[in-house]
Design an enzyme around this catalytic site. Structure first.
Site, PDB file in Angstrom:
ATOM      1  CG  ASP A  30      -1.871   0.814   0.911  1.00  0.00           C
ATOM      2  OD1 ASP A  30      -3.320   0.462   0.971  1.00  0.00           O
ATOM      3  OD2 ASP A  30      -1.877   2.023   0.924  1.00  0.00           O
ATOM      4  CG  ASN A  87     -12.483  -0.806   3.923  1.00  0.00           C
ATOM      5  OD1 ASN A  87     -12.942  -1.275   4.797  1.00  0.00           O
ATOM      6  ND2 ASN A  87     -11.350  -0.287   3.755  1.00  0.00           N
ATOM      7  N   GLY A  93     -15.902   2.977   3.853  1.00  0.00           N
ATOM      8  CA  GLY A  93     -14.751   4.079   3.520  1.00  0.00           C
ATOM      9  C   GLY A  93     -13.878   3.364   2.235  1.00  0.00           C
ATOM     10  CD  GLN A  94     -14.681  -0.357  -2.479  1.00  0.00           C
ATOM     11  OE1 GLN A  94     -15.940  -0.708  -2.364  1.00  0.00           O
ATOM     12  NE2 GLN A  94     -14.311  -1.025  -3.592  1.00  0.00           N
ATOM     13  CB  SER A  95     -10.652   5.416  -1.073  1.00  0.00           C
ATOM     14  OG  SER A  95      -9.530   4.711  -0.894  1.00  0.00           O
ATOM     15  CG  HIS A 100      -8.655  -2.779  -2.627  1.00  0.00           C
ATOM     16  ND1 HIS A 100      -9.834  -2.095  -3.133  1.00  0.00           N
ATOM     17  CD2 HIS A 100      -8.429  -2.351  -1.407  1.00  0.00           C
ATOM     18  CE1 HIS A 100     -10.338  -1.030  -2.507  1.00  0.00           C
ATOM     19  NE2 HIS A 100      -9.350  -0.979  -1.304  1.00  0.00           N
ATOM     20  CG  HIS A 102      -6.915  -3.029   3.133  1.00  0.00           C
ATOM     21  ND1 HIS A 102      -6.110  -1.801   2.815  1.00  0.00           N
ATOM     22  CD2 HIS A 102      -8.100  -2.714   2.629  1.00  0.00           C
ATOM     23  CE1 HIS A 102      -6.727  -0.937   2.350  1.00  0.00           C
ATOM     24  NE2 HIS A 102      -8.058  -1.446   2.048  1.00  0.00           N
TER      25      HIS A 102
HETATM   26  P1  5GP Z   1      -9.601   1.455   0.338  1.00  0.00           P
HETATM   27  O1  5GP Z   1      -9.878   2.672   1.190  1.00  0.00           O
HETATM   28  O2  5GP Z   1     -10.507   1.493  -0.981  1.00  0.00           O
HETATM   29  O3  5GP Z   1     -10.169   0.366   1.176  1.00  0.00           O
HETATM   30  O4  5GP Z   1      -8.283   1.285   0.273  1.00  0.00           O
HETATM   31  C1  5GP Z   1      -7.448   1.785  -0.805  1.00  0.00           C
HETATM   32  C2  5GP Z   1      -6.062   1.733  -0.492  1.00  0.00           C
HETATM   33  O5  5GP Z   1      -5.362   1.709  -1.724  1.00  0.00           O
HETATM   34  C3  5GP Z   1      -5.491   2.911   0.271  1.00  0.00           C
HETATM   35  O6  5GP Z   1      -5.105   2.022   1.590  1.00  0.00           O
HETATM   36  C4  5GP Z   1      -4.696   3.544  -0.314  1.00  0.00           C
HETATM   37  O7  5GP Z   1      -3.396   3.903   0.464  1.00  0.00           O
HETATM   38  C5  5GP Z   1      -4.288   2.603  -1.359  1.00  0.00           C
HETATM   39  N1  5GP Z   1      -3.927   3.190  -2.774  1.00  0.00           N
HETATM   40  C6  5GP Z   1      -4.590   4.183  -3.456  1.00  0.00           C
HETATM   41  N2  5GP Z   1      -3.750   4.500  -4.535  1.00  0.00           N
HETATM   42  C7  5GP Z   1      -2.750   3.627  -4.563  1.00  0.00           C
HETATM   43  C8  5GP Z   1      -1.787   3.765  -5.628  1.00  0.00           C
HETATM   44  O8  5GP Z   1      -1.622   4.236  -6.630  1.00  0.00           O
HETATM   45  N3  5GP Z   1      -0.715   2.652  -5.205  1.00  0.00           N
HETATM   46  C9  5GP Z   1      -0.749   1.716  -4.028  1.00  0.00           C
HETATM   47  N4  5GP Z   1       0.338   1.022  -3.929  1.00  0.00           N
HETATM   48  N5  5GP Z   1      -1.643   1.863  -3.004  1.00  0.00           N
HETATM   49  C10 5GP Z   1      -2.765   2.995  -3.364  1.00  0.00           C
END
Ligand code: 5GP
Ligand code: ZN
Length: 114
Positions: A30, A87, A93-95, A100, A102
């Site tokens: 990450d 998420n 909080g899925q961004s 994916h 974690h």
């Molecule tokens: P979410 O919030 O959707 O569960 O997790 C998305 C994750 O993707 C976050 O922890 C964020 O740091 C990671 N992330 C977002 N963009 C990138 C990227 O371009 N490269 C990597 N390695 N991680 C990313």
């Protein structure tokens, strides 16, 4: 999905620190780690979240889960323990809208999460 950053990572179009890859899944560190070990596992095939999965994905999801366990061992965090989570949607909080998981470890984590 050419505008999806995780599809681009899976295709090697965006650089990432890949720790494992095969024909079905890619695992990479990450960018903004929340624990000493913070690895994301994704299917190569685009899927918006776990909510988009179906019976056709049973083998893929089983494989991804066992790859996570293998990485937990190879990262040396299996004995002390780790957390594997995904998420789904805004309340969680899925961004990034590509499924994916974690894999978090290397420190004590609290429960329940905030
Ligand atoms: P979410 O919030 O959707 O569960 O997790 C998305 C994750 O993707 C976050 O922890 C964020 O740091 C990671 N992330 C977002 N963009 C990138 C990227 O371009 N490269 C990597 N390695 N991680 C990313
Ligand atoms: Zn994607």
């Amino acid at each position: 999905m050419s505008d999806c950053i995780f599809c681009q990572i899976a295709a090697g179009q965006i650089e990432s620190d890949i720790v494992y890859e095969d024909e079905l899944v890619v695992a990479f560190r990450d960018l903004n780690p929340q624990a000493p070990t913070h690895i994301l596992l994704i299917p190569r095939q685009h899927m918006g979240s776990l909510d988009a999965a179906s019976d056709e994905d049973i083998q893929l999801l089983g494989h991804l889960t066992l790859v996570a366990a293998q990485i937990g061992r190879s990262e040396g965090i299996a004995e002390d323990g780790y957390r594997l989570l995904t998420n789904v949607g805004p309340d969680a909080g899925q961004s990034v809208p590509h499924l994916h998981f974690h894999l978090l470890g290397g420190r004590v984590m609290h429960w329940p999460p905030g």
